[in-house]
Design a protein around this motif. Structure first.
Motif, PDB file in Angstrom:
ATOM      1  N   GLY A 145       0.790  -1.220   0.000  1.00 18.78           N
ATOM      2  CA  GLY A 145       0.000   0.000   0.000  1.00 18.78           C
ATOM      3  C   GLY A 145       0.821   1.268   0.000  1.00 18.78           C
ATOM      4  N   GLN A 147       3.166   4.435  -1.276  1.00 19.10           N
ATOM      5  CA  GLN A 147       3.022   5.305  -2.440  1.00 19.10           C
ATOM      6  C   GLN A 147       3.791   4.763  -3.636  1.00 19.10           C
ATOM      7  N   GLN A 150       1.714   1.919  -5.122  1.00 20.94           N
ATOM      8  CA  GLN A 150       0.517   2.457  -5.766  1.00 20.94           C
ATOM      9  C   GLN A 150       0.869   3.108  -7.100  1.00 20.94           C
ATOM     10  N   GLU A 154      -0.275   1.834 -10.920  1.00 19.04           N
ATOM     11  CA  GLU A 154      -0.928   2.746 -11.853  1.00 19.04           C
ATOM     12  C   GLU A 154      -0.157   2.810 -13.166  1.00 19.04           C
TER      13      GLU A 154
END
Length: 460
Positions: A145, A147, A150, A154
């Motif tokens: 989880g 940054q 993430q 993406e």
């Protein structure tokens, strides 16, 4: 999605045309053959996903051709037999020889399409099951989880929207293959093969590499290579720098021309695939050292994706620990153990030189060897082992006698100073350093990281 490739073999032109048109209307790519000789030629030129094969044909019949493929070990896909004079005995014989199913003429197009769909799906499931046995099961989505994770997920989702080549960078065990599989699972080739090729330490075996990638032909027998296996799907080349110059050139030409020729072959094979490659170090170093083809580099480096080492996102360690506990208890039947909060905090601060792969192996070891239901701090510390102190970036002060140091620390101190000395001799060029110290580069990079030696500090 890339169309699946079907070969229709029948001596009747009307049937070939009708079956071909119906299959093409369903989104398949179709080639046709009027006899066994033409079928053999098409079979050599590209590995089909499925074959519709008539039994009664002038010259060599379908049963004999099926038997030939079986005996030559080139029965590479489901085969559906067709016949207007079928008997139970013929159907049984075809099944024994490896045919997926048997349909009678006059053909029911609805039944034919259903049989084709079932055969392709069954074959795909078999491939997926083989792949799952070789890799960890569960969700393909990378865990974490933070940054950093993430942002990477993406980026992977955006990359998956385009059928493009990807070059993944990262330390060994950081998760390059995991992200390659994740991109594949989201892309338009997700229902086509994902073929992994590990090239580590194979530079000396150029001929073997060519056979592995491009396959070979011996007389009438075809030995399919990884390009055949991945055709229509994705080929993942781990540690791409291990390819020798000759094989790099062959791969470059195949990618530029979208075709290749097997070793010993005489005919081109059409190539339709996405290539993902990975490297544990900057390929620019290899280009400068003359060990990597610059044109191939730019052809591969359409979209670079940097996978950070675990030590750069330590906040994901607790989630990863729990993920692998759940995974290994479900997948391998290992006893469940809870990792205490104190142990998790300690492991979060570990440097993880082996990255996620090291973490997974540690969890597996704790589950196998532990007796209590909870993993304690002491057990976690013992499992990780005592760490060597981090050295300064410059050559350290050697004591009057190395005998003043414990053996392990003395050895590491010497290796640290030795590598810095050699780096200065080659102006920070790691390719030259590997030759100088006679170490394989992946191991050399790992060694330098463990000793806190940064080669970029010693380049001009």
């Amino acid at each position: 999605m890339t169309a699946q490739y079907i070969m229709v073999v029948d001596d009747e032109p009307d049937i070939r045309q009708l079956v071909s048109e119906i299959l093409e209307d369903e989104g398949y790519k179709v080639v046709t053959a009027e006899n066994a000789a033409k079928a053999r030629e098409l079979h050599r030129s590209r590995k089909p996903d499925l074959i519709l094969l008539d039994i009664w044909m002038p010259g060599q019949d379908g049963i004999s051709l099926l038997k030939e493929w079986r005996e030559n070990d080139t029965l590479c896909c489901p085969v559906i037999m067709m016949s207007g004079h079928g008997t139970i005995e013929t159907a049984v014989e075809a099944t024994k020889l490896g045919a997926y199913d048997f349909i009678e003429k006059p053909l029911s197009m609805a039944k034919m399409l259903l049989t084709v769909s079932n055969a392709l799906r069954s074959n795909q499931l078999e491939k997926e099951n083989r792949g799952l046995r070789k890799q960890m099961s569960g969700s393909l989505e990378p865990v974490g989880g933070s940054q950093a994770m993430q942002r990477l997920r993406e980026q992977a989702r955006r990359i998956a929207q385009h059928d493009t080549r990807v070059l993944l960078y990262g330390e060994p065990g950081a998760g390059k293959e995991m992200f390659a599989r994740y991109i594949h699972s989201l892309g338009n080739r997700k229902n086509r093969p994902f073929v992994r090729a590990a090239l580590s330490s194979s530079r000396a075996a150029s001929h073997a590499l060519d056979n592995l990638l491009f396959g070979r032909e011996d007389d009438s027998k075809i030995h399919y290579g990884l390009l055949d296996e991945a055709n229509g799907g994705v080929l993942f080349l781990a540690e791409i720098f291990e390819l020798d110059n000759h094989t790099q050139t062959r791969l470059l030409n195949a990618l530029k021309e979208n075709r290749f020729m097997r070793m010993g072959g005489r005919e081109w094979v059409e190539l339709d695939m996405t290539l993902m490659a990975a490297s544990s170090h900057d390929l620019q170093d290899d280009i400068k050292g003359g060990k990597f083809n610059e044109e191939l580099y730019y052809l591969l480096n359409v979209v670079p994706l940097m996978i950070p080492p675990l030590r750069e996102h330590p906040e994901d360690v607790p989630e990863l620990l729990n993920h692998y506990v759940d995974l290994l208890t479900a997948q391998d039947g290992l006893p469940y153990r809870h990792i205490s909060l104190a142990a998790q905090n300690f492991l979060r601060n570990h440097s993880w030189p082996g990255n996620i792969r090291e973490l997974r192996n540690l969890v597996q070891r704790l589950l196998i060897l532990g007796a209590d239901t909870e993993v304690s701090l002491d057990e976690a510390e013992e499992a990780v082992g005592t760490r060597i102190p981090v050295f300064s970036q410059e050559i350290g002060h050697i004591p009057e006698s190395l005998f003043d140091l414990p053996l392990r620390q003395a050895r590491e101190q010497f290796e640290h100073d030795y590598l810095i000395y050699q780096l200065k001799q080659v102006d920070g060029n790691v390719s030259k350093l590997a030759d100088q110290v006679q170490m394989e580069r992946t191991h050399l990079y790992r060694k330098m990281r463990s000793l806190n030696v940064d080669p970029k500090k010693y380049g001009r």
